[in-house]
Write an enzyme that holds these catalytic residues in place. Structure first.
Site, mmCIF file in Angstrom:
data_model
loop_
_atom_site.group_PDB
_atom_site.id
_atom_site.type_symbol
_atom_site.label_atom_id
_atom_site.label_comp_id
_atom_site.label_asym_id
_atom_site.label_seq_id
_atom_site.Cartn_x
_atom_site.Cartn_y
_atom_site.Cartn_z
ATOM 1 N N HIS A 74 0.812 -1.220 0.000
ATOM 2 C CA HIS A 74 0.000 0.000 0.000
ATOM 3 C C HIS A 74 0.846 1.271 0.000
ATOM 4 O O HIS A 74 0.298 2.371 -0.079
ATOM 5 C CB HIS A 74 -0.965 0.005 1.196
ATOM 6 C CG HIS A 74 -0.319 0.338 2.508
ATOM 7 N ND1 HIS A 74 0.095 -0.625 3.402
ATOM 8 C CD2 HIS A 74 -0.023 1.530 3.081
ATOM 9 C CE1 HIS A 74 0.617 -0.027 4.468
ATOM 10 N NE2 HIS A 74 0.556 1.273 4.291
ATOM 11 N N ASP A 123 -0.363 -7.577 1.646
ATOM 12 C CA ASP A 123 0.174 -6.216 1.659
ATOM 13 C C ASP A 123 1.702 -6.222 1.759
ATOM 14 O O ASP A 123 2.288 -5.868 2.786
ATOM 15 C CB ASP A 123 -0.446 -5.436 2.826
ATOM 16 C CG ASP A 123 -0.131 -3.951 2.765
ATOM 17 O OD1 ASP A 123 0.304 -3.493 1.692
ATOM 18 O OD2 ASP A 123 -0.335 -3.259 3.786
ATOM 19 N N SER A 228 4.626 2.474 8.074
ATOM 20 C CA SER A 228 4.131 1.463 7.142
ATOM 21 C C SER A 228 5.266 0.851 6.333
ATOM 22 O O SER A 228 6.193 1.548 5.899
ATOM 23 C CB SER A 228 3.115 2.079 6.179
ATOM 24 O OG SER A 228 1.898 2.332 6.827
#
Length: 277
Positions: A74, A123, A228
């Site tokens: 992402h 992901d 992230s």
């Protein structure tokens, strides 16, 4: 007999090489003493990378081989231009330059076949660097987990990155690398926590089987915005192993909302297949 001896020697050489490859990952020269929310020491997390888009930090990542970095899918748009991205390695602070750092352009961005940003499934993103990097005390790969391996719940692990200290609270001047110790949580137990106060039927999974969680039921310690794609590493048999990749969460360090990570062991076969191409 001579043929058998040559075969034995060959096997010993192969096994020795594999042992050297194993020993070459997940062993920083600096031992970790980070317990919660403190600055990292130089060389403490030598696999930590910063994924940069046109010179700006967007996500964390982990060096897993001299020419490969693992991060979150992402972190990239649906249509990605690899030439716009680069990877910063060997950095301790994002704002204080060091002679030990390397900034390497990205050649390719590979996503798992089951990747779905909408469902937070698969992901992950594999970044092939334009050229292999030279390893040093400050730039080292982290070990990949064995396919299907499951560290027990409660295992003490560490999440590291340059993310915010809390929502809307950026890192202090210099933006030093941070680390926090968090325990692993069973994915089903984590899913039950996410159902607390959520308008979602109990039979509908929020935390998918391909995820794992780490954190505390009461909150207080967690990854946050900017972390992230970064590593969740656990010590196994004297080596640091990349157990998870920071994927998503509800807020940062909120009660009943532990951090959710992509389970790297589930994708180890896919990763190894890409690295061998």
């Amino acid at each position: 007999m001579r043929g058998a001896s040559h075969l034995q020697i060959l096997l010993l050489l192969v096994l020795g090489t594999r042992m050297q490859e194993c020993a070459a990952c997940g062993q920083p020269r600096m031992s970790s003493r980070i317990v919660g929310g403190r600055d990292a020491q130089d060389g403490e997390w030598p696999w930590q990378t910063s994924i940069q888009h046109r010179g700006a930090h967007v996500c964390g990542g982990s060096l897993i081989a001299p020419q490969w970095v693992l991060t979150a899918g992402h972190c990239f748009p649906r249509r990605v231009w690899p030439s716009e991205y680069s990877v910063l390695l060997g950095a301790l602070s994002l704002d204080v330059r060091s002679s030990h750092e390397l900034l390497v352009p990205v050649l390719r961005v590979l996503l798992p076949p089951d990747y779905s940003e909408d469902e937070a499934r698969g992901d992950l993103a594999l970044l092939q660097l334009r050229h292999p990097v030279s390893l040093s005390t400050r730039i080292q790969p982290v070990c990949l987990p064995a396919p299907g391996s499951h560290p027990p719940p409660g295992s003490p692990c560490w999440v590291t990155g340059w993310g915010s200290l809390s929502p809307g609270v950026p890192l202090p001047k210099g933006r030093p690398l941070q680390g926090v110790r968090v325990p692993l949580l069973d994915s089903r137990a984590c899913d039950r926590l996410y159902h607390v106060g959520a308008n979602v039927p109990q039979g509908e999974r929020i935390v998918l089987p391909g995820n794992l969680c780490a954190g505390y039921r009461r909150g207080h310690k967690d990854a946050c915005q900017g972390d992230s794609g970064g590593p969740l590493t656990c010590m196994e048999s004297g080596h640091w192993v990349l157990v998870g990749v920071v994927s998503w969460g509800k807020g940062c360090a909120l009660p009943n909302r532990p951090g959710v990570y992509t389970n790297v062991a589930k994708y180890s076969p896919w990763i190894q297949a890409r690295l061998s191409l």
